[in-house]
Design a protein around this motif. Structure first.
Motif, PDB file in Angstrom:
ATOM      1  N   UNK A   1       0.818   5.022  -1.065  1.00 43.32           N
ATOM      2  CA  UNK A   1       0.530   5.142   0.477  1.00 43.32           C
ATOM      3  C   UNK A   1       1.473   4.004   1.004  1.00 43.32           C
ATOM      4  N   UNK A   2       1.296   2.657   0.951  1.00 43.56           N
ATOM      5  CA  UNK A   2       1.768   1.529   1.328  1.00 43.56           C
ATOM      6  C   UNK A   2       3.449   1.956   1.302  1.00 43.56           C
ATOM      7  N   UNK A   3       3.914   2.360   0.112  1.00 36.80           N
ATOM      8  CA  UNK A   3       5.652   2.793   0.246  1.00 36.80           C
ATOM      9  C   UNK A   3       5.673   3.654   1.222  1.00 36.80           C
ATOM     10  N   UNK A   4       5.080   4.726   1.238  1.00 36.74           N
ATOM     11  CA  UNK A   4       5.244   5.804   2.238  1.00 36.74           C
ATOM     12  C   UNK A   4       5.295   5.526   3.493  1.00 36.74           C
ATOM     13  N   UNK A   5       3.986   4.708   3.949  1.00 38.59           N
ATOM     14  CA  UNK A   5       3.770   4.418   5.260  1.00 38.59           C
ATOM     15  C   UNK A   5       4.767   3.488   6.051  1.00 38.59           C
ATOM     16  N   UNK A   6       5.122   2.392   5.327  1.00 41.93           N
ATOM     17  CA  UNK A   6       5.746   1.346   5.861  1.00 41.93           C
ATOM     18  C   UNK A   6       6.761   0.322   4.983  1.00 41.93           C
ATOM     19  N   UNK A   7       6.462   0.424   3.439  1.00 44.30           N
ATOM     20  CA  UNK A   7       7.207  -0.048   2.688  1.00 44.30           C
ATOM     21  C   UNK A   7       6.715  -1.271   2.108  1.00 44.30           C
ATOM     22  N   UNK A   8       5.784  -1.821   2.620  1.00 45.55           N
ATOM     23  CA  UNK A   8       5.168  -3.015   2.169  1.00 45.55           C
ATOM     24  C   UNK A   8       4.175  -2.918   1.171  1.00 45.55           C
ATOM     25  N   UNK A   9       4.775  -2.907  -0.025  1.00 52.07           N
ATOM     26  CA  UNK A   9       3.752  -2.578  -1.077  1.00 52.07           C
ATOM     27  C   UNK A   9       3.127  -3.980  -1.523  1.00 52.07           C
ATOM     28  N   UNK A  10       1.648  -3.534  -2.339  1.00 53.40           N
ATOM     29  CA  UNK A  10       1.180  -4.888  -2.672  1.00 53.40           C
ATOM     30  C   UNK A  10       1.619  -5.730  -3.870  1.00 53.40           C
ATOM     31  N   UNK A  11       1.414  -7.070  -3.587  1.00 53.46           N
ATOM     32  CA  UNK A  11       2.065  -8.046  -4.795  1.00 53.46           C
ATOM     33  C   UNK A  11       0.965  -7.845  -6.015  1.00 53.46           C
ATOM     34  N   UNK A  12      -0.403  -7.659  -5.584  1.00 56.12           N
ATOM     35  CA  UNK A  12      -1.184  -7.632  -6.697  1.00 56.12           C
ATOM     36  C   UNK A  12      -2.301  -6.474  -6.371  1.00 56.12           C
ATOM     37  N   UNK A  13      -2.832  -5.913  -7.473  1.00 49.23           N
ATOM     38  CA  UNK A  13      -3.707  -4.864  -7.187  1.00 49.23           C
ATOM     39  C   UNK A  13      -4.944  -4.861  -8.229  1.00 49.23           C
TER      40      UNK A  13
END
Length: 83
Positions: A64-76
């Motif tokens: 979702x982050x990748x699609x929405x704005x490109x700012x993927x999480x550093x940790x999940x």
């Protein structure tokens, strides 16, 4: 569905308003990935963002982050909710 807390580290800090706009983009994109972003918290000075997400798996949450704005999480992290 499992809960995850994702963590973003933004060098130089981040504004709450910018995170709000990114979250709005997440909400628009989440349905395509069977994900539901629930809440977020921001430490502006440290540049740290925390997102609570209901998702089938960690990769769906990051998609979702990748699609929405490109700012993927550093940790999940998988988490369990308590009272």
């Amino acid at each position: 569905m499992p809960l995850f807390m994702d963590v973003h580290h933004i060098a130089g800090g981040v504004s709450f308003d910018d995170v709000t706009e990114a979250h709005k983009a997440d909400l628009k994109a989440q349905g395509h990935h069977d994900v539901h972003y629930l809440r977020y918290w921001v430490d502006e000075a440290a540049g740290t963002i925390f997102c609570l997400v209901d998702a089938p798996d960690a990769e769906a949450a990051n998609a979702v982050h990748r699609t929405a704005h490109g700012l993927v999480a550093d940790e999940i992290h998988p988490v369990q909710e308590g009272a």
